[in-house]
Design a protein around this motif. Sequence first.
Motif, PDB file in Angstrom:
ATOM      1  N   GLU A 105       3.300  11.762  -6.691  1.00 40.81           N
ATOM      2  CA  GLU A 105       2.678  12.525  -5.613  1.00 40.81           C
ATOM      3  C   GLU A 105       2.125  13.853  -6.120  1.00 40.81           C
ATOM      4  O   GLU A 105       1.030  14.269  -5.738  1.00 40.81           O
ATOM      5  N   SER A 106       2.883  14.521  -7.005  1.00 40.88           N
ATOM      6  CA  SER A 106       2.416  15.794  -7.551  1.00 40.88           C
ATOM      7  C   SER A 106       1.169  15.597  -8.399  1.00 40.88           C
ATOM      8  O   SER A 106       0.225  16.404  -8.337  1.00 40.88           O
ATOM      9  N   VAL A 148      -0.113   7.789  -1.814  1.00 41.96           N
ATOM     10  CA  VAL A 148       0.694   7.310  -2.947  1.00 41.96           C
ATOM     11  C   VAL A 148       1.941   6.594  -2.434  1.00 41.96           C
ATOM     12  O   VAL A 148       2.265   5.482  -2.871  1.00 41.96           O
ATOM     13  N   SER A 149       2.660   7.200  -1.491  1.00 41.24           N
ATOM     14  CA  SER A 149       3.864   6.575  -0.933  1.00 41.24           C
ATOM     15  C   SER A 149       3.549   5.254  -0.251  1.00 41.24           C
ATOM     16  O   SER A 149       4.251   4.251  -0.441  1.00 41.24           O
ATOM     17  N   ALA A 150       2.480   5.242   0.551  1.00 37.86           N
ATOM     18  CA  ALA A 150       2.105   4.014   1.249  1.00 37.86           C
ATOM     19  C   ALA A 150       1.705   2.925   0.261  1.00 37.86           C
ATOM     20  O   ALA A 150       2.058   1.751   0.434  1.00 37.86           O
ATOM     21  N   GLY A 151       0.959   3.299  -0.783  1.00 37.20           N
ATOM     22  CA  GLY A 151       0.556   2.310  -1.790  1.00 37.20           C
ATOM     23  C   GLY A 151       1.736   1.718  -2.536  1.00 37.20           C
ATOM     24  O   GLY A 151       1.786   0.504  -2.781  1.00 37.20           O
ATOM     25  N   ILE A 152       2.704   2.560  -2.893  1.00 35.01           N
ATOM     26  CA  ILE A 152       3.902   2.063  -3.580  1.00 35.01           C
ATOM     27  C   ILE A 152       4.689   1.124  -2.669  1.00 35.01           C
ATOM     28  O   ILE A 152       5.191   0.083  -3.099  1.00 35.01           O
ATOM     29  N   LEU A 153       4.796   1.475  -1.381  1.00 35.73           N
ATOM     30  CA  LEU A 153       5.518   0.619  -0.432  1.00 35.73           C
ATOM     31  C   LEU A 153       4.867  -0.753  -0.332  1.00 35.73           C
ATOM     32  O   LEU A 153       5.560  -1.787  -0.389  1.00 35.73           O
ATOM     33  N   ILE A 154       3.555  -0.799  -0.207  1.00 36.14           N
ATOM     34  CA  ILE A 154       2.853  -2.078  -0.096  1.00 36.14           C
ATOM     35  C   ILE A 154       3.037  -2.901  -1.371  1.00 36.14           C
ATOM     36  O   ILE A 154       3.294  -4.115  -1.319  1.00 36.14           O
ATOM     37  N   ALA A 155       2.925  -2.251  -2.534  1.00 34.78           N
ATOM     38  CA  ALA A 155       3.076  -2.960  -3.805  1.00 34.78           C
ATOM     39  C   ALA A 155       4.485  -3.532  -3.955  1.00 34.78           C
ATOM     40  O   ALA A 155       4.665  -4.680  -4.402  1.00 34.78           O
ATOM     41  N   LEU A 156       5.505  -2.757  -3.575  1.00 33.80           N
ATOM     42  CA  LEU A 156       6.877  -3.243  -3.686  1.00 33.80           C
ATOM     43  C   LEU A 156       7.126  -4.430  -2.754  1.00 33.80           C
ATOM     44  O   LEU A 156       7.790  -5.405  -3.137  1.00 33.80           O
ATOM     45  N   LEU A 157       6.626  -4.335  -1.526  1.00 35.18           N
ATOM     46  CA  LEU A 157       6.820  -5.429  -0.575  1.00 35.18           C
ATOM     47  C   LEU A 157       6.121  -6.703  -1.034  1.00 35.18           C
ATOM     48  O   LEU A 157       6.609  -7.817  -0.789  1.00 35.18           O
ATOM     49  N   MET A 158       5.004  -6.577  -1.738  1.00 33.06           N
ATOM     50  CA  MET A 158       4.254  -7.749  -2.165  1.00 33.06           C
ATOM     51  C   MET A 158       4.828  -8.384  -3.424  1.00 33.06           C
ATOM     52  O   MET A 158       4.912  -9.613  -3.530  1.00 33.06           O
ATOM     53  N   TRP A 159       5.240  -7.565  -4.393  1.00 33.98           N
ATOM     54  CA  TRP A 159       5.601  -8.115  -5.701  1.00 33.98           C
ATOM     55  C   TRP A 159       7.073  -7.947  -6.077  1.00 33.98           C
ATOM     56  O   TRP A 159       7.571  -8.685  -6.906  1.00 33.98           O
ATOM     57  N   LYS A 160       7.774  -7.000  -5.476  1.00 31.92           N
ATOM     58  CA  LYS A 160       9.169  -6.795  -5.885  1.00 31.92           C
ATOM     59  C   LYS A 160       9.998  -6.357  -4.690  1.00 31.92           C
ATOM     60  O   LYS A 160      10.577  -5.270  -4.669  1.00 31.92           O
TER      61      LYS A 160
END
Length: 288
Positions: free
Chosen positions: A247-248, A262-274
Motif C-alpha cells: 500500500e505504501s 491494492v487491498s481489494a486486488g489482493i483479496l480477489i487474487a487470494l479468493l481465486m487462486w489461494k
Amino acid sequence: MWFQLLLNTLSLGSFYALVALGFSLIFGVTHTFNLAHGELIVLSGYMAYGLSKAWQAPFALTLPLCMAAMACLGQVLLALVRRIREPFELSSLVFTFGLALVIQNAMLFLFTADYRRIPASGKPLRLTADLIVTRNQLWLIGLSLAATALVYLMLRKTFLGMALRAVIQEREAARLAGIRVERMNRIAFAVGGALIGLAGPLFGQNAYLHPAGGMEATLIAVVITLFAGTGRIRGLLAGAWLLALLESAAALWLGSNWRELVSAGILIALLMWKPEGLLARKKPAPEL
C-alpha cells in the motif's frame, strides 16, 4: 527518506496485524465470518474518545477499559450467533452484515457524521535529521508485537491453546476427543473482543473516527487472514507488514487513491487462486 518510509510501513503493518488478530481468532475457532468486525473497532474507538473527552482519561487507561467492554460485548455477539441456523457460514455472513449496518446507524445517531480523532500523546522524537518517530507509532508497534506474541504463546504453549488449535483444525474431532467446543467458542469471542477493544483506541488515535470507517478495517482483516491462513499467528504479522508495504509503495508511486485498490486486488487474487491461505500448509491427499 527511505528509513522514514520503512518506519511508517512498520507501524502501519503492525496496526493491520492488530486489526486482523481478533477477526482471525474468532473466525478460526467458531467459523463466524464477522463482517461487523470493523464497526466494532470503530465503536471501541468512539468509547476511548468519549472517555478521553468526558472524563479526561489518559490514553493508557482507555485501553484496558475498552478491552474489558468489548470482551463483554463479544459474549453478547456469541449469544446472538448461537441462534443462527444452518448453513452456518453463509447465515453468519448475512447476519453480521446486517449487524454492521445496525452498528453504523447507531453510531451515526449517537455521534453524528462528524470526523473525530483521539489527540496524540507526547511530542515526536527526532532520531536523526531525516527520521522522526511519533508516540503513536511506538504505541502501535509495541502493543501489536506484544498482543501477537501473547496470542501465539497462548496457542502454542498452553493446554488451552492446544484445545483452541484442535477446534480450529477439526471441530467434530475435537468434540469427540472431549474438548468442550462451546467453552472454546466463549473464550475465542472473549479474547477476540479484547483484541478488538485494544485496536479501537489505536484506530481512533491514528485515523479519523466516523460511522462508516469500519468497512476498511474489515477488508484489511479479511485480506490478512486469507493471506496467512486460519490459525497462523506469525503469518498474520508477515501478511500485515507485506500489505502495508504494498500500500505504501502504491501510494508513493501511483498516488494515495490506489491504496484501497491494492487491498481489494489482493483479496480477489487470494479468493481465486489461494482461498486456503497463501502461507497455509497443504493437507496431504487421502490414501486410496
